[in-house]
Design an enzyme around this catalytic site. Structure first.
Site, PDB file in Angstrom:
ATOM      1  N   ASP A  20       0.864  -1.178   0.000  1.00 36.33           N
ATOM      2  CA  ASP A  20       0.000   0.000   0.000  1.00 36.33           C
ATOM      3  C   ASP A  20       0.900   1.228   0.000  1.00 36.33           C
ATOM      4  O   ASP A  20       2.019   1.183   0.524  1.00 36.33           O
ATOM      5  CB  ASP A  20      -0.885  -0.013   1.256  1.00 36.33           C
ATOM      6  CG  ASP A  20      -2.063   0.936   1.147  1.00 36.33           C
ATOM      7  OD1 ASP A  20      -2.223   1.593   0.100  1.00 36.33           O
ATOM      8  OD2 ASP A  20      -2.827   1.025   2.120  1.00 36.33           O
ATOM      9  N   HIS A  21       0.438   2.311  -0.591  1.00 38.33           N
ATOM     10  CA  HIS A  21       1.200   3.558  -0.563  1.00 38.33           C
ATOM     11  C   HIS A  21       1.384   4.023   0.873  1.00 38.33           C
ATOM     12  O   HIS A  21       0.449   3.967   1.671  1.00 38.33           O
ATOM     13  CB  HIS A  21       0.475   4.655  -1.347  1.00 38.33           C
ATOM     14  CG  HIS A  21       0.543   4.491  -2.815  1.00 38.33           C
ATOM     15  ND1 HIS A  21       1.643   4.851  -3.554  1.00 38.33           N
ATOM     16  CD2 HIS A  21      -0.345   3.978  -3.702  1.00 38.33           C
ATOM     17  CE1 HIS A  21       1.420   4.597  -4.829  1.00 38.33           C
ATOM     18  NE2 HIS A  21       0.218   4.056  -4.942  1.00 38.33           N
TER      19      HIS A  21
END
Length: 196
Positions: free
Chosen positions: A111-112
């Protein structure tokens, strides 16, 4: 007859495509036996990513397998990916044997990390392995997020978003609100109407 012809074309395409991938990714791409991947399925290996496929893996139209940043994607024998499945591996994704994955399922092990300086534009990621146990069924439009583990023989209801640990032999259904809230915007006020 038409389906038989398409399956034969898919097997021949897989032989050619996988031979080509093996030449360019000798140390990072492994497969056993016959595979049946649709001609418009993408298999992408970059930045030292690795993909390992068991025997008789099937991937239907518009599916995409991506391993990058040293991520290791393993898919067990007799596993089938429906139309539009996307598996994006930056760390580790392990899918067991005999798993059936419905159309448009998305699986991510990263995930960012928006908390770093520069936010999403900095392109920094957080990662955690994903594991899906043998003989599980994943319904259509499911999203499986980083750090998720499904035990063997699990069933995941369509449209669910999963993150966490789920024991073997579980049926996982995400509850949905049966009411729909509709807001009508008027120049003087906002009216709320509950539709049932």
């Amino acid at each position: 007859m038409r389906r038989l012809v398409f399956n034969l074309i898919s097997v021949l395409f897989s032989v050619l495509k996988f031979g080509f991938l093996k030449v360019f990714h000798f140390r990072n791409f492994f497969y056993e036996g016959i595979q049946r991947f649709s001609p418009n399925t993408e298999v992408i290996i970059s930045e030292q990513g690795t993909i390992r496929l068991g025997k008789y893996v099937r991937a239907h139209r518009r599916s995409k397998l991506l391993a990058f940043n040293s991520g290791v994607l393993k898919i067990g024998s007799n596993t089938a990916l429906g139309n539009g499945v996307s598996i994006n591996c930056m760390d580790s994704i392990t899918i067991g044997e005999g798993v059936q994955i419905g159309p448009d399922v998305k699986i991510y092990d990263h995930d960012h990390d928006f908390r770093v300086p520069g936010g999403i534009r900095a392109e920094k990621f957080r990662t955690a392995p994903v594991k899906i146990g043998d003989n599980s069924w994943i319904g259509c439009n499911v999203v499986i997020l980083m750090g998720t583990t499904l035990g063997e023989n699990c069933i995941v209801g369509a449209g669910s978003v999963l993150k966490g640990q789920y024991p073997a032999n579980s049926v996982i259904v995400q509850k949905r609100n049966t009411e729909v809230t509709c807001y009508a915007i008027d120049s003087s006020s906002v009216q709320e109407e509950i539709l049932k």
